[in-house]
Motif scaffolding. Sequence first.
Motif, PDB file in Angstrom:
ATOM      1  N   LYS A 154       0.824  -1.223   0.000  1.00 56.17           N
ATOM      2  CA  LYS A 154       0.000   0.000   0.000  1.00 56.17           C
ATOM      3  C   LYS A 154       0.852   1.264   0.000  1.00 56.17           C
ATOM      4  CE  LYS A 154      -0.716  -0.103   5.042  1.00 56.17           C
ATOM      5  NZ  LYS A 154      -1.750  -0.309   6.095  1.00 56.17           N
ATOM      6  N   HIS A 155       2.145   1.120   0.315  1.00 54.86           N
ATOM      7  CA  HIS A 155       3.043   2.269   0.288  1.00 54.86           C
ATOM      8  C   HIS A 155       3.790   2.389  -1.037  1.00 54.86           C
ATOM      9  CE1 HIS A 155       2.183   2.961   4.454  1.00 54.86           C
ATOM     10  NE2 HIS A 155       2.699   1.806   4.848  1.00 54.86           N
ATOM     11  N   TYR A 156       3.555   1.459  -1.971  1.00 54.46           N
ATOM     12  CA  TYR A 156       4.211   1.502  -3.279  1.00 54.46           C
ATOM     13  C   TYR A 156       3.587   2.579  -4.158  1.00 54.46           C
ATOM     14  CZ  TYR A 156       6.552  -3.077  -2.638  1.00 54.46           C
ATOM     15  OH  TYR A 156       7.332  -4.108  -2.203  1.00 54.46           O
ATOM     16  N   SER A 157       4.384   3.130  -5.052  1.00 52.98           N
ATOM     17  CA  SER A 157       3.826   3.955  -6.116  1.00 52.98           C
ATOM     18  C   SER A 157       3.150   3.023  -7.121  1.00 52.98           C
ATOM     19  CB  SER A 157       4.927   4.754  -6.807  1.00 52.98           C
ATOM     20  OG  SER A 157       5.796   3.878  -7.521  1.00 52.98           O
ATOM     21  N   SER A 158       2.326   3.590  -8.003  1.00 51.23           N
ATOM     22  CA  SER A 158       1.651   2.751  -8.998  1.00 51.23           C
ATOM     23  C   SER A 158       2.668   2.053  -9.899  1.00 51.23           C
ATOM     24  CB  SER A 158       0.692   3.591  -9.837  1.00 51.23           C
ATOM     25  OG  SER A 158       1.375   4.651 -10.486  1.00 51.23           O
ATOM     26  N   GLY A 159       3.772   2.741 -10.217  1.00 47.51           N
ATOM     27  CA  GLY A 159       4.809   2.141 -11.059  1.00 47.51           C
ATOM     28  C   GLY A 159       5.484   0.964 -10.381  1.00 47.51           C
ATOM     29  N   MET A 160       5.793   1.093  -9.089  1.00 45.73           N
ATOM     30  CA  MET A 160       6.417   0.000  -8.333  1.00 45.73           C
ATOM     31  C   MET A 160       5.485  -1.204  -8.256  1.00 45.73           C
ATOM     32  SD  MET A 160       8.008   2.311  -5.270  1.00 45.73           S
ATOM     33  CE  MET A 160       8.297   0.923  -4.169  1.00 45.73           C
ATOM     34  N   PHE A 161       4.213  -0.919  -8.005  1.00 50.68           N
ATOM     35  CA  PHE A 161       3.216  -1.981  -7.913  1.00 50.68           C
ATOM     36  C   PHE A 161       3.132  -2.774  -9.218  1.00 50.68           C
ATOM     37  CE2 PHE A 161      -1.117  -3.438  -8.665  1.00 50.68           C
ATOM     38  CZ  PHE A 161      -1.404  -4.151  -7.502  1.00 50.68           C
ATOM     39  N   ASP A 187       7.773   2.482 -17.021  1.00 49.48           N
ATOM     40  CA  ASP A 187       8.370   3.436 -17.950  1.00 49.48           C
ATOM     41  C   ASP A 187       8.937   2.713 -19.174  1.00 49.48           C
ATOM     42  OD1 ASP A 187      10.678   2.211 -16.993  1.00 49.48           O
ATOM     43  OD2 ASP A 187      11.066   3.816 -15.549  1.00 49.48           O
TER      44      ASP A 187
END
Length: 248
Positions: A154-161, A187
């Motif tokens: 839940k602390h990830y950015s959308s990109g990390m997720f 990216d």
Amino acid sequence: MLKTSDLTGTTSSIVVEDVRKEFKLRHTHSIKETFLAAVRRKPLTTDFRALDGVSFAIEEGESVALLGFNGSGKSTMLKLISGVLTPDHGSVRTRGRVAGLIEVGAGFHPDLSGRENIYLNAAILGMTKKETLARFDDIVAFSEIEQFIDTEVKHYSSGMFLRLAFSVAIHTEVDILLIDEILSVGDEPFQKKCLARIRELHADGKTMVVVSHDLDMVSQLCQRGILLRSGQVEFDGDSKRAVELMRS
């Protein structure tokens, strides 16, 4: 229409025969709208046939693009092959383990760490704990988020997720890989790495079915294209020709 005998080859990984699928489209979005529509005797729903008599077979090791404009039925077809949906009529048969990169990360739990979610999502995709353990380091390395692997998702950015979710899915042991809009993940450098990994899997003999609006990528990645229009097969043949028909 194709006959069953035309479709069921000994090396077929996917056989779709006379498939139809309908959905009900709602015309109201609240209790008030529903009440007013009922008083005025307006229809509350409309039947929409997403697929209407679709038949094709995909051989083992083929890479096939499902093409079509929005509403043509391609994503519905992908979900039928994955088993997420079932046809109202006809049949969809697959041979081997199927993994769908359709709703990437759908099985992730926000309160669990990246490490815990790898095991959870891999199990949902059909991998055993032993198989996941053997691929764990490769999954983490591919995602490029090693330093956050024990952080709650839940602390990830959308990109990390998306990186982690896609990495889990792309490292599953599968025979058939279903891919929906792969280049929406991360990216550009990560997208290229994902595309290279998918090409490796195809080179290893995996069967692939791809849905994407990136027509140039599709024509390079897939040899065959199935063009759907209004829920029916309009063209089934060379992918470059299918792309030309889309653009015309």
